[in-house]
Design a protein around this motif. Structure first.
Motif, PDB file in Angstrom:
ATOM      1  N   ILE A   5       0.840  -1.198   0.000  1.00  0.00           N
ATOM      2  CA  ILE A   5       0.000   0.000   0.000  1.00  0.00           C
ATOM      3  C   ILE A   5       0.876   1.248   0.000  1.00  0.00           C
ATOM      4  O   ILE A   5       0.651   2.180  -0.768  1.00  0.00           O
ATOM      5  N   TYR A   6       1.904   1.260   0.856  1.00  0.00           N
ATOM      6  CA  TYR A   6       2.794   2.421   0.909  1.00  0.00           C
ATOM      7  C   TYR A   6       3.558   2.607  -0.399  1.00  0.00           C
ATOM      8  O   TYR A   6       3.679   3.719  -0.909  1.00  0.00           O
ATOM      9  N   HIS A   7       4.075   1.533  -0.956  1.00  0.00           N
ATOM     10  CA  HIS A   7       4.842   1.659  -2.189  1.00  0.00           C
ATOM     11  C   HIS A   7       3.953   2.029  -3.375  1.00  0.00           C
ATOM     12  O   HIS A   7       4.371   2.796  -4.244  1.00  0.00           O
ATOM     13  N   LEU A   8       2.753   1.526  -3.405  1.00  0.00           N
ATOM     14  CA  LEU A   8       1.830   1.919  -4.466  1.00  0.00           C
ATOM     15  C   LEU A   8       1.457   3.387  -4.325  1.00  0.00           C
ATOM     16  O   LEU A   8       1.415   4.125  -5.318  1.00  0.00           O
ATOM     17  N   ALA A   9       1.222   3.849  -3.102  1.00  0.00           N
ATOM     18  CA  ALA A   9       0.926   5.268  -2.870  1.00  0.00           C
ATOM     19  C   ALA A   9       2.115   6.129  -3.291  1.00  0.00           C
ATOM     20  O   ALA A   9       1.946   7.216  -3.856  1.00  0.00           O
ATOM     21  N   ARG A  10       3.337   5.643  -3.022  1.00  0.00           N
ATOM     22  CA  ARG A  10       4.542   6.368  -3.424  1.00  0.00           C
ATOM     23  C   ARG A  10       4.609   6.489  -4.943  1.00  0.00           C
ATOM     24  O   ARG A  10       4.901   7.558  -5.480  1.00  0.00           O
ATOM     25  N   LEU A  11       4.327   5.415  -5.649  1.00  0.00           N
ATOM     26  CA  LEU A  11       4.354   5.465  -7.110  1.00  0.00           C
ATOM     27  C   LEU A  11       3.291   6.419  -7.651  1.00  0.00           C
ATOM     28  O   LEU A  11       3.529   7.153  -8.613  1.00  0.00           O
ATOM     29  N   MET A  12       2.130   6.417  -7.040  1.00  0.00           N
ATOM     30  CA  MET A  12       1.056   7.300  -7.507  1.00  0.00           C
ATOM     31  C   MET A  12       1.378   8.764  -7.251  1.00  0.00           C
ATOM     32  O   MET A  12       0.868   9.641  -7.939  1.00  0.00           O
ATOM     33  N   ALA A  13       2.248   9.043  -6.273  1.00  0.00           N
ATOM     34  CA  ALA A  13       2.626  10.417  -5.961  1.00  0.00           C
ATOM     35  C   ALA A  13       3.682  10.959  -6.915  1.00  0.00           C
ATOM     36  O   ALA A  13       3.905  12.168  -6.977  1.00  0.00           O
ATOM     37  N   ARG A  14       4.326  10.093  -7.661  1.00  0.00           N
ATOM     38  CA  ARG A  14       5.393  10.511  -8.574  1.00  0.00           C
ATOM     39  C   ARG A  14       4.801  11.025  -9.886  1.00  0.00           C
ATOM     40  O   ARG A  14       4.015  10.332 -10.527  1.00  0.00           O
ATOM     41  N   PRO A  15       5.200  12.233 -10.292  1.00  0.00           N
ATOM     42  CA  PRO A  15       4.656  12.789 -11.539  1.00  0.00           C
ATOM     43  C   PRO A  15       5.153  12.065 -12.791  1.00  0.00           C
ATOM     44  O   PRO A  15       4.511  12.150 -13.832  1.00  0.00           O
ATOM     45  N   ASP A  16       6.272  11.339 -12.693  1.00  0.00           N
ATOM     46  CA  ASP A  16       6.806  10.649 -13.865  1.00  0.00           C
ATOM     47  C   ASP A  16       6.223   9.253 -14.059  1.00  0.00           C
ATOM     48  O   ASP A  16       6.545   8.575 -15.023  1.00  0.00           O
ATOM     49  N   LYS A  47      10.428  10.486   0.550  1.00  0.00           N
ATOM     50  CA  LYS A  47      11.892  10.408   0.545  1.00  0.00           C
ATOM     51  C   LYS A  47      12.372   9.172   1.299  1.00  0.00           C
ATOM     52  O   LYS A  47      13.289   8.479   0.848  1.00  0.00           O
ATOM     53  N   THR A  48      11.763   8.873   2.426  1.00  0.00           N
ATOM     54  CA  THR A  48      12.140   7.693   3.197  1.00  0.00           C
ATOM     55  C   THR A  48      11.933   6.416   2.372  1.00  0.00           C
ATOM     56  O   THR A  48      12.803   5.547   2.322  1.00  0.00           O
ATOM     57  N   LEU A  49      10.810   6.321   1.692  1.00  0.00           N
ATOM     58  CA  LEU A  49      10.538   5.147   0.852  1.00  0.00           C
ATOM     59  C   LEU A  49      11.478   5.094  -0.348  1.00  0.00           C
ATOM     60  O   LEU A  49      11.958   4.024  -0.717  1.00  0.00           O
ATOM     61  N   ASP A  50      11.748   6.247  -0.952  1.00  0.00           N
ATOM     62  CA  ASP A  50      12.685   6.289  -2.078  1.00  0.00           C
ATOM     63  C   ASP A  50      14.086   5.840  -1.636  1.00  0.00           C
ATOM     64  O   ASP A  50      14.738   5.067  -2.324  1.00  0.00           O
ATOM     65  N   ASP A  51      14.524   6.340  -0.483  1.00  0.00           N
ATOM     66  CA  ASP A  51      15.842   5.958   0.031  1.00  0.00           C
ATOM     67  C   ASP A  51      15.907   4.462   0.345  1.00  0.00           C
ATOM     68  O   ASP A  51      16.909   3.815   0.061  1.00  0.00           O
ATOM     69  N   ALA A  52      14.843   3.942   0.908  1.00  0.00           N
ATOM     70  CA  ALA A  52      14.818   2.530   1.283  1.00  0.00           C
ATOM     71  C   ALA A  52      14.831   1.607   0.061  1.00  0.00           C
ATOM     72  O   ALA A  52      15.350   0.482   0.133  1.00  0.00           O
ATOM     73  N   SER A  53      14.298   2.083  -1.044  1.00  0.00           N
ATOM     74  CA  SER A  53      14.217   1.224  -2.228  1.00  0.00           C
ATOM     75  C   SER A  53      15.243   1.601  -3.303  1.00  0.00           C
ATOM     76  O   SER A  53      15.189   1.080  -4.404  1.00  0.00           O
ATOM     77  N   ALA A  54      16.168   2.489  -2.954  1.00  0.00           N
ATOM     78  CA  ALA A  54      17.176   2.919  -3.927  1.00  0.00           C
ATOM     79  C   ALA A  54      18.127   1.773  -4.261  1.00  0.00           C
ATOM     80  O   ALA A  54      18.446   0.950  -3.402  1.00  0.00           O
ATOM     81  N   TRP A  55      18.547   1.745  -5.505  1.00  0.00           N
ATOM     82  CA  TRP A  55      19.501   0.732  -5.959  1.00  0.00           C
ATOM     83  C   TRP A  55      20.837   1.016  -5.305  1.00  0.00           C
ATOM     84  O   TRP A  55      21.344   2.128  -5.337  1.00  0.00           O
ATOM     85  N   GLN A  56      21.419   0.008  -4.702  1.00  0.00           N
ATOM     86  CA  GLN A  56      22.695   0.186  -3.982  1.00  0.00           C
ATOM     87  C   GLN A  56      23.827  -0.385  -4.776  1.00  0.00           C
ATOM     88  O   GLN A  56      23.839  -1.438  -5.235  1.00  0.00           O
TER      89      GLN A  56
END
Length: 56
Positions: A5-16, A47-56
């Motif tokens: 739910i959180y990750h889907l909400a994060r994707l929906m918040a992204r304009p791209d 930002k927290t979700l983006d950081d947590a899912s960033a490619w390392q």
């Protein structure tokens, strides 16, 4: 399901992202996915979700 739910909400918040795709195999899953539509994340949460899912 809570993480989805959180990750889907994060994707929906992204304009791209035009249309995030999620699938369900039961009515219960559809109900859970619909919670992402109602969830409004602030900039800090995104930002927290983006950081947590960033490619390392």
């Amino acid at each position: 399901m809570f993480q989805l739910i959180y990750h889907l909400a994060r994707l929906m918040a992204r304009p791209d992202i035009t249309a995030p795709i999620a699938s369900a195999t039961s009515v219960e899953q559809v109900s859970d996915l619909m919670k992402a539509v109602e969830l409004k994340l602030d900039a800090a949460a995104i930002k927290t979700l983006d950081d947590a899912s960033a490619w390392q």
